[in-house]
Enzyme design. Structure first.
Site, PDB file in Angstrom:
ATOM      1  N   ASP A  82      39.166 -88.389  -1.467  1.00 43.52           N
ATOM      2  CA  ASP A  82      40.204 -87.799  -0.620  1.00 43.52           C
ATOM      3  C   ASP A  82      40.360 -86.321  -0.954  1.00 43.52           C
ATOM      4  O   ASP A  82      39.942 -85.855  -2.020  1.00 43.52           O
ATOM      5  CB  ASP A  82      41.537 -88.539  -0.793  1.00 43.52           C
ATOM      6  CG  ASP A  82      42.113 -88.408  -2.191  1.00 43.52           C
ATOM      7  OD1 ASP A  82      41.341 -88.533  -3.170  1.00 43.52           O
ATOM      8  OD2 ASP A  82      43.337 -88.180  -2.328  1.00 43.52           O
ATOM      9  N   GLU A 122      43.790 -89.650  -4.963  1.00 37.62           N
ATOM     10  CA  GLU A 122      44.081 -88.778  -6.102  1.00 37.62           C
ATOM     11  C   GLU A 122      44.937 -87.591  -5.692  1.00 37.62           C
ATOM     12  O   GLU A 122      45.813 -87.149  -6.449  1.00 37.62           O
ATOM     13  CB  GLU A 122      42.766 -88.290  -6.732  1.00 37.62           C
ATOM     14  CG  GLU A 122      42.927 -87.643  -8.104  1.00 37.62           C
ATOM     15  CD  GLU A 122      43.262 -86.160  -8.048  1.00 37.62           C
ATOM     16  OE1 GLU A 122      43.694 -85.610  -9.080  1.00 37.62           O
ATOM     17  OE2 GLU A 122      43.103 -85.543  -6.969  1.00 37.62           O
TER      18      GLU A 122
END
Length: 457
Positions: free
Chosen positions: A94, A156
């Site tokens: 991500d 994250e």
């Protein structure tokens, strides 16, 4: 090593193409963005890992006790042969939101090369980490002498909110002897780094309230100070006149053995001419091993819509980076005591706790660290620098809690000009090739060390 270097050079055009394909997927995990792209990114990562010869590849999620389902993570495994260690390779797929499109020289999700660097959101943080793992496995191929588990998470950039639940749900599947977290930085282009310390994090919101409602600034101005002014006075107490943190109870760690050139730091950070640096002592200490406090948000009447009244309340969000060795709960308690104890003019101060993340300090002489020093030195032709990172990776503490016997290495693909999280994020392509080679050498050395230990047992 020469053979692995040649293999890496031959494989690198494909590795670069893989990175470009990942960058084109706008996998922003922030809930304000389309999460279908995060799922698409996970699927793309799973395909890349299958292409390395790993047959056991899954896309997994976890649902927490309060019913929250995490973002898709990719887990790929090849079991270790008898006597060989298992290495967990971590990265995240991500990315941060692109921010102001006008600040980008080229489209954030269209990878573009300029001056030997590949620009695009996630090109460095952390899709380069993903392809570093993929590339190392591809380069080693059938010569992989360790067991490998690749864990690529998808949240994250929003603080890994379900990370601990994921570890507990898949504890056996993710168990490893050595954990490599490819989400940090190198010292500079041409000089590798191994991250041996990370600051922890606590944050909070603090509200200052002086009135039950807004009043006319002409009728009451003078004896009544507005909440914005008082909040500013409160925030100003967090630092002394030199700019050092002035909150009693926040600890400092020993100064690093290396320092940064102030002129280079000013260039890297974009500090405007005439703006002085805050604090005293080595710059690396101020950035890595001492606490830092920043106001990262402020709620008050907007200039465009302001009325001629005394503002009754104002709120700030504070981010505190804490030094290695500091307990986050103790740091939060110290911050609260300071804020409540320095209420200006008796204003009502309300503190609401936010996130907490523990700092990290790696053993400098573990067998895995020794293998990493050798591998990085061979890949770059110069010894790696032990460096700290002022930022925080709180999930490392989660890894250590679940796997207390594991040796953790924090490596990186970034350099001081990568601008992770900012506009014009980029990765240096020559350095990325060295990272792939270094990781392949590291896995080879870990296999060799295990073999040597077995032979002498």
């Amino acid at each position: 090593m020469d053979e692995l270097r040649a293999r890496t050079a031959a494989a690198f055009p494909g590795i670069r193409a893989d990175l470009e394909a990942l960058v084109r997927i706008p996998s922003v995990s922030n809930s304000a963005f389309d999460q279908a792209h995060v799922a698409q990114s996970a699927a793309a990562v799973a395909d890349l890992l299958r292409g390395t010869g790993l047959d056991d590849v899954e896309i997994l999620t976890v649902t927490t006790a309060d019913g929250r389902t995490g973002a898709p993570a990719v887990v790929a495994r090849r079991p270790a042969a008898p006597g060989a260690p298992t290495v967990l390779l971590y990265a995240h797929h991500d990315v941060q939101p692109p921010g102001d499109a006008a600040a980008w020289e080229t489209s954030p999700f269209e990878p573009t090369e300029r001056g030997g660097r590949l620009f695009g959101r996630g090109a460095a943080d952390d899709k380069a980490g993903v392809v570093a793992h993929v590339g190392a496995l591809r380069v080693l191929g059938d010569d992989l002498g360790v067991g490998v588990t690749v864990f690529v998470e998808g949240e994250e950039e929003i603080g890994s909110p379900t990370f601990a639940d994921f570890l507990h749900a898949h504890r056996d599947r993710l168990a490893a002897d050595v954990i490599v977290v490819a989400d940090s930085s190198n010292w500079s282009v041409g000089v590798p780094g191994l991250t041996t310390s990370l600051r922890g994090l606590v944050d909070c919101t603090v509200e200052v309230e002086v009135l039950s409602h807004a009043v006319h600034s002409g009728m009451y101005g003078g004896p009544v100070l507005d909440a914005v002014t008082l909040l500013a006075r409160l925030v100003a107490t967090l630092h002394d006149d030199a700019g050092d943190v002035a909150v009693e109870g926040l600890v400092t760690a020993p100064d690093p053995v290396v320092d940064l050139d102030e002129a280079q730091l000013r260039v890297d950070a974009g500090v405007l001419d005439g703006v002085g640096l805050a604090g005293t002592g080595p710059i690396t200490a101020r950035m890595w091993t001492r606490p830092a406090i920043a106001v990262i948000g402020f709620d008050a009447p907007a200039v465009a819509t302001a009325s001629n009244t005394i503002t009754p309340r104002a709120t700030a969000k504070l981010s505190v980076r804490i030094a290695p060795g500091q307990d986050p709960a103790e740091a939060m308690a110290a911050l609260r005591r300071h804020l409540e104890g320095h209420a200006p003019f008796g204003a009502r101060v309300t503190v609401v706790d936010g996130e907490q993340g523990r700092p990290f300090l790696a053993p400098a002489d573990s067998p895995a660290m020794q293998a990493a020093r050798q591998a990085f030195g061979e890949a770059w032709g110069t010894d790696p620098v032990d460096l700290g990172i002022g930022g925080s990776i709180p999930f490392i503490a989660d890894l250590l809690e679940v796997y207390p016997q594991a040796q953790i290495l924090v490596t990186g693909v970034e350099d001081p000009d990568s601008r992770a999280h900012g506009a014009n994020e980029s990765v240096h392509l020559g350095e990325l090739e060295k990272v792939v080679l270094a990781e392949a050498l590291l896995l080879e050395h870990l296999a060799g060390a295990a073999g040597a230990a077995g032979a002498t047992a």
